[in-house]
Design a protein around this motif. Structure first.
Motif, PDB file in Angstrom:
ATOM      1  N   ALA A  51      52.015   2.401  -5.626  1.00  0.00           N
ATOM      2  CA  ALA A  51      51.614   1.973  -4.255  1.00  0.00           C
ATOM      3  C   ALA A  51      50.431   2.185  -4.230  1.00  0.00           C
ATOM      4  O   ALA A  51      50.167   1.648  -3.229  1.00  0.00           O
ATOM      5  CB  ALA A  51      52.426   3.577  -4.279  1.00  0.00           C
ATOM      6  N   LEU A  52      49.473   2.677  -4.772  1.00  0.00           N
ATOM      7  CA  LEU A  52      48.524   2.778  -5.221  1.00  0.00           C
ATOM      8  C   LEU A  52      47.772   1.562  -4.936  1.00  0.00           C
ATOM      9  O   LEU A  52      46.881   0.815  -4.800  1.00  0.00           O
ATOM     10  CB  LEU A  52      47.754   3.395  -6.809  1.00  0.00           C
ATOM     11  CG  LEU A  52      48.038   5.368  -6.003  1.00  0.00           C
ATOM     12  CD1 LEU A  52      47.250   5.724  -7.001  1.00  0.00           C
ATOM     13  CD2 LEU A  52      47.083   5.469  -5.086  1.00  0.00           C
ATOM     14  N   ALA A  53      48.376   0.590  -6.188  1.00  0.00           N
ATOM     15  CA  ALA A  53      48.443  -1.502  -6.331  1.00  0.00           C
ATOM     16  C   ALA A  53      47.954  -1.788  -5.505  1.00  0.00           C
ATOM     17  O   ALA A  53      47.212  -2.618  -5.197  1.00  0.00           O
ATOM     18  CB  ALA A  53      49.087  -1.909  -6.982  1.00  0.00           C
ATOM     19  N   MET A  54      49.433  -1.707  -4.531  1.00  0.00           N
ATOM     20  CA  MET A  54      50.101  -1.808  -2.557  1.00  0.00           C
ATOM     21  C   MET A  54      48.868  -1.719  -2.150  1.00  0.00           C
ATOM     22  O   MET A  54      47.790  -2.529  -1.273  1.00  0.00           O
ATOM     23  CB  MET A  54      50.779  -1.866  -2.773  1.00  0.00           C
ATOM     24  CG  MET A  54      51.610  -2.949  -1.243  1.00  0.00           C
ATOM     25  SD  MET A  54      51.553  -4.321  -1.559  1.00  0.00           S
ATOM     26  CE  MET A  54      52.645  -4.859  -0.686  1.00  0.00           C
ATOM     27  N   GLU A  55      47.662  -0.477  -2.138  1.00  0.00           N
ATOM     28  CA  GLU A  55      46.974   0.082  -0.697  1.00  0.00           C
ATOM     29  C   GLU A  55      45.568  -1.051  -1.335  1.00  0.00           C
ATOM     30  O   GLU A  55      45.203  -2.117  -0.662  1.00  0.00           O
ATOM     31  CB  GLU A  55      47.258   1.286  -1.191  1.00  0.00           C
ATOM     32  CG  GLU A  55      46.029   2.002  -0.327  1.00  0.00           C
ATOM     33  CD  GLU A  55      45.997   3.221   0.067  1.00  0.00           C
ATOM     34  OE1 GLU A  55      44.314   3.994   0.708  1.00  0.00           O
ATOM     35  OE2 GLU A  55      46.548   3.993  -0.557  1.00  0.00           O
ATOM     36  N   ILE A 115      36.137  -3.173   5.833  1.00  0.00           N
ATOM     37  CA  ILE A 115      36.982  -2.380   4.634  1.00  0.00           C
ATOM     38  C   ILE A 115      36.478  -0.941   3.799  1.00  0.00           C
ATOM     39  O   ILE A 115      35.458  -2.092   3.208  1.00  0.00           O
ATOM     40  CB  ILE A 115      38.202  -3.355   4.245  1.00  0.00           C
ATOM     41  CG1 ILE A 115      38.052  -4.097   5.844  1.00  0.00           C
ATOM     42  CG2 ILE A 115      39.053  -2.403   3.591  1.00  0.00           C
ATOM     43  CD1 ILE A 115      39.247  -4.136   6.162  1.00  0.00           C
ATOM     44  N   ALA A 116      36.875  -0.504   3.812  1.00  0.00           N
ATOM     45  CA  ALA A 116      36.546   0.314   2.585  1.00  0.00           C
ATOM     46  C   ALA A 116      36.504   0.247   0.860  1.00  0.00           C
ATOM     47  O   ALA A 116      37.755  -0.717   0.985  1.00  0.00           O
ATOM     48  CB  ALA A 116      37.483   2.161   2.759  1.00  0.00           C
ATOM     49  N   ARG A 117      35.682   0.417   0.326  1.00  0.00           N
ATOM     50  CA  ARG A 117      35.970  -0.644  -1.160  1.00  0.00           C
ATOM     51  C   ARG A 117      36.946   0.596  -1.894  1.00  0.00           C
ATOM     52  O   ARG A 117      36.646   1.795  -1.353  1.00  0.00           O
ATOM     53  CB  ARG A 117      34.491  -0.259  -1.396  1.00  0.00           C
ATOM     54  CG  ARG A 117      34.243  -1.571  -0.930  1.00  0.00           C
ATOM     55  CD  ARG A 117      33.812  -2.782  -0.927  1.00  0.00           C
ATOM     56  NE  ARG A 117      34.239  -3.960  -0.111  1.00  0.00           N
ATOM     57  CZ  ARG A 117      33.591  -4.537   1.236  1.00  0.00           C
ATOM     58  NH1 ARG A 117      34.753  -3.704   2.018  1.00  0.00           N
ATOM     59  NH2 ARG A 117      33.047  -5.222   0.932  1.00  0.00           N
ATOM     60  N   ALA A 118      37.143   0.219  -3.081  1.00  0.00           N
ATOM     61  CA  ALA A 118      38.411   0.263  -3.771  1.00  0.00           C
ATOM     62  C   ALA A 118      38.599  -0.111  -5.390  1.00  0.00           C
ATOM     63  O   ALA A 118      38.435  -1.418  -4.951  1.00  0.00           O
ATOM     64  CB  ALA A 118      39.593   1.913  -3.373  1.00  0.00           C
ATOM     65  N   ARG A 119      38.836   1.124  -5.823  1.00  0.00           N
ATOM     66  CA  ARG A 119      38.843   0.687  -7.449  1.00  0.00           C
ATOM     67  C   ARG A 119      40.741   1.191  -8.207  1.00  0.00           C
ATOM     68  O   ARG A 119      40.190   2.790  -7.589  1.00  0.00           O
ATOM     69  CB  ARG A 119      37.958   0.471  -8.320  1.00  0.00           C
ATOM     70  CG  ARG A 119      37.459   1.765  -8.375  1.00  0.00           C
ATOM     71  CD  ARG A 119      36.225   1.062  -9.340  1.00  0.00           C
ATOM     72  NE  ARG A 119      35.994   2.729 -10.014  1.00  0.00           N
ATOM     73  CZ  ARG A 119      34.915   4.110  -8.749  1.00  0.00           C
ATOM     74  NH1 ARG A 119      34.989   3.045  -7.489  1.00  0.00           N
ATOM     75  NH2 ARG A 119      34.344   4.794  -9.692  1.00  0.00           N
ATOM     76  N   LEU A 120      40.823   1.160  -8.648  1.00  0.00           N
ATOM     77  CA  LEU A 120      42.233   1.186  -9.166  1.00  0.00           C
ATOM     78  C   LEU A 120      42.064   1.620 -10.660  1.00  0.00           C
ATOM     79  O   LEU A 120      41.975   1.060 -11.857  1.00  0.00           O
ATOM     80  CB  LEU A 120      43.470   0.337  -8.819  1.00  0.00           C
ATOM     81  CG  LEU A 120      44.922   1.163  -9.435  1.00  0.00           C
ATOM     82  CD1 LEU A 120      45.175   2.292  -8.462  1.00  0.00           C
ATOM     83  CD2 LEU A 120      46.136   0.085  -9.364  1.00  0.00           C
ATOM     84  N   GLU A 121      42.419   3.315 -10.556  1.00  0.00           N
ATOM     85  CA  GLU A 121      42.232   3.797 -12.304  1.00  0.00           C
ATOM     86  C   GLU A 121      43.301   4.281 -12.798  1.00  0.00           C
ATOM     87  O   GLU A 121      43.619   5.827 -12.151  1.00  0.00           O
ATOM     88  CB  GLU A 121      40.951   4.764 -12.361  1.00  0.00           C
ATOM     89  CG  GLU A 121      39.401   3.563 -12.175  1.00  0.00           C
ATOM     90  CD  GLU A 121      37.808   4.331 -12.089  1.00  0.00           C
ATOM     91  OE1 GLU A 121      38.724   5.553 -12.995  1.00  0.00           O
ATOM     92  OE2 GLU A 121      37.107   4.109 -12.081  1.00  0.00           O
ATOM     93  N   GLY A 122      43.797   4.068 -13.835  1.00  0.00           N
ATOM     94  CA  GLY A 122      45.198   4.102 -13.729  1.00  0.00           C
ATOM     95  C   GLY A 122      45.863   5.299 -12.683  1.00  0.00           C
ATOM     96  O   GLY A 122      46.501   3.784 -12.043  1.00  0.00           O
ATOM     97  N   VAL A 158      45.446   6.525 -10.565  1.00  0.00           N
ATOM     98  CA  VAL A 158      44.346   7.705  -9.057  1.00  0.00           C
ATOM     99  C   VAL A 158      43.295   5.701  -8.630  1.00  0.00           C
ATOM    100  O   VAL A 158      43.442   4.859  -9.290  1.00  0.00           O
ATOM    101  CB  VAL A 158      42.823   8.080  -9.865  1.00  0.00           C
ATOM    102  CG1 VAL A 158      42.103   8.546  -8.841  1.00  0.00           C
ATOM    103  CG2 VAL A 158      44.062   9.350 -10.136  1.00  0.00           C
ATOM    104  N   LEU A 159      43.717   6.372  -7.355  1.00  0.00           N
ATOM    105  CA  LEU A 159      42.863   5.404  -6.347  1.00  0.00           C
ATOM    106  C   LEU A 159      41.788   5.592  -6.123  1.00  0.00           C
ATOM    107  O   LEU A 159      41.569   7.031  -5.688  1.00  0.00           O
ATOM    108  CB  LEU A 159      43.478   4.656  -5.474  1.00  0.00           C
ATOM    109  CG  LEU A 159      43.053   3.476  -4.005  1.00  0.00           C
ATOM    110  CD1 LEU A 159      42.987   1.880  -5.392  1.00  0.00           C
ATOM    111  CD2 LEU A 159      43.952   2.833  -2.880  1.00  0.00           C
ATOM    112  N   ARG A 160      40.191   4.914  -6.645  1.00  0.00           N
ATOM    113  CA  ARG A 160      39.031   5.908  -6.226  1.00  0.00           C
ATOM    114  C   ARG A 160      38.731   4.776  -5.433  1.00  0.00           C
ATOM    115  O   ARG A 160      38.118   3.639  -5.420  1.00  0.00           O
ATOM    116  CB  ARG A 160      37.726   5.801  -7.319  1.00  0.00           C
ATOM    117  CG  ARG A 160      38.744   6.572  -8.504  1.00  0.00           C
ATOM    118  CD  ARG A 160      37.456   6.382  -8.663  1.00  0.00           C
ATOM    119  NE  ARG A 160      38.033   7.876 -10.647  1.00  0.00           N
ATOM    120  CZ  ARG A 160      38.131   8.764 -11.103  1.00  0.00           C
ATOM    121  NH1 ARG A 160      37.335   9.592  -9.847  1.00  0.00           N
ATOM    122  NH2 ARG A 160      38.723   9.476 -11.839  1.00  0.00           N
TER     123      ARG A 160
END
Length: 266
Positions: free
Chosen positions: A13-17, A35-42, A44-46
């Motif tokens: 779900a986080l990867a899709m977001e 658009i908000a900047r984000a990175r997926l770490e395991g 957790v979406l930061r």
């Protein structure tokens, strides 16, 4: 300091977001909303924290213009997921998978939206007892009309002139996902359910929970990308799906609102 997000659906779900955020952000180069900047770490979406600012007329107008350009960046087909998505989207009990249809499958907006975003939620509301039998049948009659394209309408002008005549939409654009900020587009968008669809879906969602200075946003949008005649009358129809999602999650008055809208449409 970043905002750390987890989700009931886990990493998928986080990867899709994250994919949705990245896809929407592509439109920034052409003036689309920040658009908000984000990175997926395991697991957790930061998400990079947004510096808030007050809602002003100038920021509202900037949001309206930039949202028109975001929508005009287009999508391949109705209900398509972001191209970089690894799988159809589904998280918790509130959302449904996006259509795994091939490019150019020819489905019109109402057919695709009914099949992927509305009918499955009605069925889950009925199965969980959130809607009784009579109410579910009332809503399904409206959904049948939607699937038959009875409510289809032209896209705003800039989207209509794009390659596929399909908008690139945020997909969950309620007021809580609009963070007013001192950026050139007036606001930063977070937490999308990004997909191809009808631009009016996002506009109706903005209206559902009362975005501040909404009329300024809509006027600026309409000036930049004129909306099709009758768009205000279509707002309740476009609000049926989020009302059903809230019915599934919370019940209560949302069910009454959803049935009232469906009754007017059926």
């Amino acid at each position: 300091m970043d905002v750390e997000k987890t989700a009931p659906g886990g990493r998928a779900a986080l990867a899709m977001e994250a994919a949705g955020l990245a896809w929407l952000a592509e439109a920034e180069a052409d003036g689309g909303t920040r658009i908000a900047r984000a990175r997926l770490e395991g697991e957790v979406l930061r998400v990079v924290r947004v510096q808030p600012a007050a809602a002003t007329d100038a920021r509202a107008e900037a949001l309206g213009r930039s949202l028109a350009l975001l929508h005009a960046s287009g999508a391949a087909w109705h209900s398509c997921p972001p191209p970089s998505a690894a799988a159809p989207f589904e998280v918790g009990s509130s959302r449904t998978p996006l259509a795994p249809a091939p490019v150019g499958d020819g489905r019109r907006w109402g057919e695709a939206w009914a099949a992927t975003a509305v009918r499955p939620i009605v069925e889950r509301c009925a199965a969980s007892g959130r809607l009784d039998g009579d109410d579910a049948r009332t809503v399904l009659r409206a959904v049948d009309r939607m699937a038959a394209s009875d409510f289809d309408a032209p896209q705003p002008a800039l989207v209509a002139s794009s390659a596929h005549d399909v908008a690139r939409i945020h997909g969950d654009l309620w007021s809580g996902n609009v963070l007013w900020s001192d950026v050139d587009t007036g606001a930063v968008l977070i937490d999308p359910h990004a997909q191809g669809g009808h631009a009016e879906t996002d506009l109706a969602m903005l209206a559902l929970f009362g975005l501040p200075r909404l009329e300024r946003v809509l006027a600026a949008y309409d000036e930049r990308s004129p909306l099709a005649d009758g768009w205000r009358e279509r707002i309740p129809m476009q609000q049926l799906q989020p009302l059903l999602v809230h019915t599934l999650l919370f019940g209560g008055g949302y069910a009454e609102q959803a049935v009232a809208v469906a009754r007017a449409l059926a």
